[in-house]
Motif scaffolding. Sequence first.
Motif, mmCIF file in Angstrom:
data_model
loop_
_atom_site.group_PDB
_atom_site.id
_atom_site.type_symbol
_atom_site.label_atom_id
_atom_site.label_comp_id
_atom_site.label_asym_id
_atom_site.label_seq_id
_atom_site.Cartn_x
_atom_site.Cartn_y
_atom_site.Cartn_z
ATOM 1 N N ALA A 192 2.692 10.713 10.407
ATOM 2 C CA ALA A 192 3.455 9.711 11.141
ATOM 3 C C ALA A 192 4.192 8.775 10.176
ATOM 4 O O ALA A 192 5.355 8.423 10.400
ATOM 5 N N ALA A 193 3.510 8.379 9.092
ATOM 6 C CA ALA A 193 4.150 7.513 8.097
ATOM 7 C C ALA A 193 5.279 8.250 7.392
ATOM 8 O O ALA A 193 6.349 7.683 7.136
ATOM 9 N N ILE A 228 6.480 -2.326 5.028
ATOM 10 C CA ILE A 228 6.256 -1.446 6.177
ATOM 11 C C ILE A 228 4.789 -1.577 6.579
ATOM 12 O O ILE A 228 3.890 -1.399 5.747
ATOM 13 N N GLU A 229 4.532 -1.893 7.867
ATOM 14 C CA GLU A 229 3.158 -2.093 8.328
ATOM 15 C C GLU A 229 2.896 -1.278 9.588
ATOM 16 O O GLU A 229 3.785 -1.109 10.438
ATOM 17 N N ARG A 230 1.660 -0.797 9.687
ATOM 18 C CA ARG A 230 1.251 -0.069 10.893
ATOM 19 C C ARG A 230 0.866 -1.068 11.978
ATOM 20 O O ARG A 230 0.141 -2.039 11.721
ATOM 21 N N ASP A 231 1.353 -0.833 13.165
ATOM 22 C CA ASP A 231 0.994 -1.651 14.324
ATOM 23 C C ASP A 231 0.551 -0.704 15.429
ATOM 24 O O ASP A 231 1.345 -0.256 16.251
ATOM 25 N N GLY A 232 -0.750 -0.380 15.414
ATOM 26 C CA GLY A 232 -1.259 0.611 16.359
ATOM 27 C C GLY A 232 -0.762 1.991 16.006
ATOM 28 O O GLY A 232 -1.031 2.504 14.919
ATOM 29 N N SER A 233 0.020 2.592 16.889
ATOM 30 C CA SER A 233 0.528 3.947 16.654
ATOM 31 C C SER A 233 1.954 3.940 16.124
ATOM 32 O O SER A 233 2.546 5.001 15.921
ATOM 33 N N ASP A 264 -6.432 3.601 4.815
ATOM 34 C CA ASP A 264 -7.851 3.498 5.144
ATOM 35 C C ASP A 264 -8.606 4.679 4.543
ATOM 36 O O ASP A 264 -8.030 5.511 3.831
ATOM 37 N N ALA A 265 -9.902 4.743 4.832
ATOM 38 C CA ALA A 265 -10.750 5.774 4.221
ATOM 39 C C ALA A 265 -10.323 7.184 4.590
ATOM 40 O O ALA A 265 -10.571 8.136 3.847
ATOM 41 N N SER A 266 -9.633 7.336 5.736
ATOM 42 C CA SER A 266 -9.203 8.672 6.166
ATOM 43 C C SER A 266 -7.834 9.049 5.603
ATOM 44 O O SER A 266 -7.344 10.153 5.846
ATOM 45 N N GLY A 267 -7.220 8.116 4.843
ATOM 46 C CA GLY A 267 -5.911 8.403 4.271
ATOM 47 C C GLY A 267 -4.761 7.988 5.152
ATOM 48 O O GLY A 267 -3.599 8.296 4.842
ATOM 49 N N GLN A 268 -5.037 7.263 6.230
ATOM 50 C CA GLN A 268 -3.973 6.806 7.127
ATOM 51 C C GLN A 268 -3.327 5.540 6.575
ATOM 52 O O GLN A 268 -4.008 4.583 6.237
ATOM 53 N N VAL A 269 -2.023 5.539 6.493
ATOM 54 C CA VAL A 269 -1.287 4.418 5.901
ATOM 55 C C VAL A 269 -1.404 3.171 6.773
ATOM 56 O O VAL A 269 -1.199 3.229 7.996
ATOM 57 N N GLN A 270 -1.735 2.061 6.133
ATOM 58 C CA GLN A 270 -1.804 0.776 6.830
ATOM 59 C C GLN A 270 -0.632 -0.131 6.446
ATOM 60 O O GLN A 270 -0.105 -0.861 7.274
ATOM 61 N N LYS A 271 -0.218 -0.045 5.179
ATOM 62 C CA LYS A 271 0.851 -0.930 4.725
ATOM 63 C C LYS A 271 1.512 -0.348 3.475
ATOM 64 O O LYS A 271 0.838 0.226 2.616
ATOM 65 N N ILE A 272 2.808 -0.493 3.382
ATOM 66 C CA ILE A 272 3.564 -0.096 2.197
ATOM 67 C C ILE A 272 4.471 -1.265 1.808
ATOM 68 O O ILE A 272 5.221 -1.772 2.642
ATOM 69 N N VAL A 273 4.381 -1.678 0.549
ATOM 70 C CA VAL A 273 5.267 -2.729 0.040
ATOM 71 C C VAL A 273 6.052 -2.128 -1.128
ATOM 72 O O VAL A 273 5.464 -1.636 -2.093
ATOM 73 N N VAL A 274 7.367 -2.173 -1.020
ATOM 74 C CA VAL A 274 8.242 -1.600 -2.037
ATOM 75 C C VAL A 274 9.088 -2.722 -2.642
ATOM 76 O O VAL A 274 9.739 -3.483 -1.920
ATOM 77 N N ARG A 275 9.060 -2.814 -3.971
ATOM 78 C CA ARG A 275 9.836 -3.842 -4.677
ATOM 79 C C ARG A 275 10.876 -3.147 -5.547
ATOM 80 O O ARG A 275 10.554 -2.236 -6.300
#
Length: 461
Positions: free
Chosen positions: A109-110, A166-171, A137-148
């Motif tokens: 999804a990410a 980029i942040e995950r908000d639910g699905s 998270d522990a399962s490898g699902q992206v929670q947040k990405i910060v790009v500089r």
Amino acid sequence: MTVQYRLQQLKTSLQRAEAFAAKHPRALTASVVGALSCFAVTAFGIAPLAPDAAALPKRTLVETLATPDIESQLDELAAHAIGLTRAEATRSSDTPDSLLKRAGAFDPAAAAFLRTDPLGRRVLQGRAGKMVHLTADASGQVQKIVVRSPAEKVEQQGSHFTRLTIERDGSRFTARTETAPLQAQVALGSGSIRTSLFAATDDANIPDAIASQMADMFSGDIDFHRELRKGDRFSIVYETLTADGEAITWDGGVGRLLAGEFTNNGRTYSAVYFKDSATGKSSFFGFDGTSKRRAFLASPMEFSRITSGFAMRLHPIMNTWRQHNGVDYGAPTGTAVRSVGDGTVEMAGWQNGFGNVVQVRHSGDRSTVYAHLSRIDVKKGQRIEQGMKLGAVGMTGWATGPHLHFEFRVGGRHMDPRTIAKASEAVTLPGYAKSQFQQTVASVKTQLAVAETMDGVAAAD
């Protein structure tokens, strides 16, 4: 009189003690133990003078402490999501999937968001080397990405950066961008010349961008092409730039050179960067207030090697001996070419053997020519300032390899550019700025003294 006698006795005793310690180092331990024993006796003798602890008033306090429920604590720990953060830099060959995989995340999804969302696509658009911080998270699902990455506006790239979050908000995912200021840290470095300037700065872990600025800083005092000597030494103070506390990886990761000392052939030159708070103009000055900046720079490139000087030579194409009316600088195609002085673009286009060429008119019936360019970045009639980019090194026209042919003309007559640069008028320090300037000099002198002790090392303050 008694006090002076006692002080003299004490002084004599200390001198004897020092002499004894020097002659009998092993006996010193026993002396220290003996002294501590004396202190113990003294303490024993003084202790009874303190109040009797048994006679002090006593009070008993009773307080009930609530014991946290262990089960609730375990439930909270079980519900707590562990976030794993990893830092990466984008590569030119990256895809959304390869970037996420390298950062330790598996999240289709990410990856889809990075491919389809207008802001998400920016992560891999443009040049490589963007700083990516990914939290999963522990399962490898992206929670947040910060790009500089560098600021989008060219005029802000030396002082600001772009932060894409980029942040995950639910699905689903949300993305936003903002421009934030870079933070500067002071770094020190020093080294000595064994083979070349860049070899010495590489040994001291000093960025090439700072080495180039150092060559500019002392270009009016030292001809780095011909006068550099083995054993020459330098000490510098410069800026390193950070984005949100992380050292940036683009544009060398540095700001400006703040101060430097360079000893060449036994003679030491000193300089400091100073910005006039009233006018906003800046330049390099000697510690005595003499400007290091002259009306013309010594070279149209930050640093390069001279492949053909202002002299007679065998023409590489005509194969005949001719007077070479300029200076050739060997450099890779695409290397930036700058104006050596303030002026107006008199010609920008194609000219026979010169290929792509720019000619700039300066004050005092002086002009400069920049030939064989691969690209021209200015237009005829454009007003330019010293150091402004005119184009890039190439091999257009009659050229056997990538290089810049540079000429300096006075009244239409060809002159040696290096001679003109050294003889040109200096920029003066305004009288009202001298007090502020002296404060700046006093500050950098201390830093340079520390830098001088760090031979072959570069470190941040």
